[in-house]
Design a protein around this motif. Structure first.
Motif, PDB file in Angstrom:
ATOM      1  N   ARG A  89      55.156  -8.177  21.376  1.00 36.37           N
ATOM      2  CA  ARG A  89      56.255  -7.783  22.392  1.00 36.37           C
ATOM      3  C   ARG A  89      56.667  -9.111  23.009  1.00 36.37           C
ATOM      4  NH1 ARG A  89      52.488  -4.131  26.595  1.00 36.37           N
ATOM      5  NH2 ARG A  89      51.459  -6.162  27.442  1.00 36.37           N
ATOM      6  N   PRO A  90      57.691  -8.995  23.935  1.00 40.98           N
ATOM      7  CA  PRO A  90      58.023 -10.087  24.770  1.00 40.98           C
ATOM      8  C   PRO A  90      57.013 -10.687  25.514  1.00 40.98           C
ATOM      9  CG  PRO A  90      59.665  -8.373  24.706  1.00 40.98           C
ATOM     10  CD  PRO A  90      58.602  -7.689  24.309  1.00 40.98           C
ATOM     11  N   GLY A  91      57.314 -12.030  25.244  1.00 44.80           N
ATOM     12  CA  GLY A  91      56.284 -13.024  25.942  1.00 44.80           C
ATOM     13  C   GLY A  91      55.178 -13.346  24.864  1.00 44.80           C
ATOM     14  N   LEU A  92      54.814 -12.982  23.968  1.00 44.27           N
ATOM     15  CA  LEU A  92      53.822 -13.203  23.249  1.00 44.27           C
ATOM     16  C   LEU A  92      53.941 -14.740  22.617  1.00 44.27           C
ATOM     17  CD1 LEU A  92      50.857 -12.718  21.884  1.00 44.27           C
ATOM     18  CD2 LEU A  92      52.414 -11.473  19.737  1.00 44.27           C
ATOM     19  N   GLN A  93      52.979 -15.549  22.567  1.00 46.37           N
ATOM     20  CA  GLN A  93      53.152 -16.710  22.023  1.00 46.37           C
ATOM     21  C   GLN A  93      52.176 -17.034  20.891  1.00 46.37           C
ATOM     22  OE1 GLN A  93      55.349 -19.232  23.330  1.00 46.37           O
ATOM     23  NE2 GLN A  93      56.024 -17.468  24.549  1.00 46.37           N
ATOM     24  N   ILE A  94      52.688 -17.222  19.605  1.00 42.31           N
ATOM     25  CA  ILE A  94      52.049 -17.410  18.623  1.00 42.31           C
ATOM     26  C   ILE A  94      51.672 -18.766  18.012  1.00 42.31           C
ATOM     27  CG2 ILE A  94      51.513 -16.778  16.080  1.00 42.31           C
ATOM     28  CD1 ILE A  94      53.621 -14.128  16.709  1.00 42.31           C
ATOM     29  N   PHE A  95      50.276 -19.054  17.841  1.00 44.91           N
ATOM     30  CA  PHE A  95      49.832 -20.512  17.403  1.00 44.91           C
ATOM     31  C   PHE A  95      49.422 -20.273  16.014  1.00 44.91           C
ATOM     32  CE2 PHE A  95      50.676 -20.891  21.814  1.00 44.91           C
ATOM     33  CZ  PHE A  95      51.069 -22.141  22.245  1.00 44.91           C
ATOM     34  N   TRP A  96      50.157 -20.910  15.142  1.00 45.64           N
ATOM     35  CA  TRP A  96      49.442 -20.640  13.670  1.00 45.64           C
ATOM     36  C   TRP A  96      49.367 -22.183  13.087  1.00 45.64           C
ATOM     37  CZ3 TRP A  96      51.402 -22.765   9.097  1.00 45.64           C
ATOM     38  CH2 TRP A  96      50.664 -22.224   8.117  1.00 45.64           C
ATOM     39  N   SER A  97      48.204 -22.351  12.126  1.00 44.83           N
ATOM     40  CA  SER A  97      48.099 -23.610  11.601  1.00 44.83           C
ATOM     41  C   SER A  97      47.853 -23.320   9.998  1.00 44.83           C
ATOM     42  CB  SER A  97      47.070 -24.367  12.099  1.00 44.83           C
ATOM     43  OG  SER A  97      45.712 -23.939  12.152  1.00 44.83           O
ATOM     44  N   ALA A  98      47.982 -24.087   9.232  1.00 39.69           N
ATOM     45  CA  ALA A  98      47.642 -24.096   7.836  1.00 39.69           C
ATOM     46  C   ALA A  98      46.143 -23.846   7.695  1.00 39.69           C
ATOM     47  CB  ALA A  98      48.181 -25.155   7.020  1.00 39.69           C
TER      48      ALA A  98
END
Length: 239
Positions: free
Chosen positions: A230-239
């Motif tokens: 939902r609004p505001g979520l920050q996703i941090f992804w790496s390989a």
């Protein structure tokens, strides 16, 4: 899968990195900034983290930040009901990888308390969290390939109660049959109102899970991570 295949909800931001170390450093920078800002206006700040191997670079970067750690309360979003010296203990993981150096001054609020089962120890856990200020300030979530986050497992018989935001409970025992250990977890009521929430994941399999979660976002019990997309979520992804 490719990054552009994700159909994220509006105002959910994703940050993609080549390596887990890069993602960990960027997330540590963001968390340190939010904790610092909170401590400017509040006597204490809360930091809720998740276990597993993914957050290790994040822990190791964050622990060196020049924060006023003595005013920060650290706790897990959930924990396996095992002794602290057990290899499966996320409390052990946090103590060994986050609560070191400058961060050793933080107060750790343990979800693992005496008791044969999470249900037996629930009152003691509630007492340990009695002074925890809500809403939480910073929340870092992980995600399993089944779409669970914290110990909000799709197959947990207690899931309805854990997802009930009208309930006053902020912590609950869960016994998902798919898991080797009984669990203790913060409830959706406690988790869902944090000032800053990040989802920290790595690998193409987690991107695929995230894509599936975004496809039918209203079916929260099938994939509880949907409650946080939902609004505001920050996703941090790496390989």
């Amino acid at each position: 899968m490719k990054m552009h295949d994700l159909n994220l909800p509006e105002a959910v931001d994703a940050h993609f990195f080549d390596t887990p170390d890069d993602a960990g450093v960027a997330l540590a920078d963001a968390v340190a900034r939010h904790l610092s800002e909170r401590l400017l206006i509040a006597p204490r700040a809360s930091l809720v983290v998740s276990g597993g191997s993914t957050p290790l670079p994040f822990f190791q970067a964050l622990r060196e930040k020049p924060l006023d750690w003595a005013r920060i309360d650290v706790l897990l979003a959930d924990e396996r009901w095992v002794p602290e010296d057990d290899e499966a203990s996320n409390t052990r993981l946090v103590r060994e990888n986050l609560l070191q150096g400058p961060a050793s001054e933080a107060s750790y609020l343990s979800l693992k308390q005496p008791g044969e089962t999470p249900a037996d120890g629930l009152s003691a856990v509630e007492a340990a969290l009695a002074d925890l200020h809500l809403p939480l300030d910073v929340l870092i979530l992980g995600m399993g390939n089944d779409g669970h986050t914290a110990s909000l497992f799709p197959d947990a018989p207690e899931l309805d109660g854990v997802l009930d935001t009208d309930s006053a409970a902020i912590v609950a025992a869960t016994t998902p049959p798919s898991q080797a250990h009984k669990r203790i977890t913060l409830t959706l009521r406690a988790l869902s109102r944090a000032g800053f929430t990040a989802l920290h994941i790595k690998g193409d399999d987690k991107l695929k899970t995230l894509q599936d979660a975004c496809a039918d976002i209203g079916q929260i019990k099938e994939m509880p991570i949907r409650a946080f997309l939902r609004p505001g979520l920050q996703i941090f992804w790496s390989a």
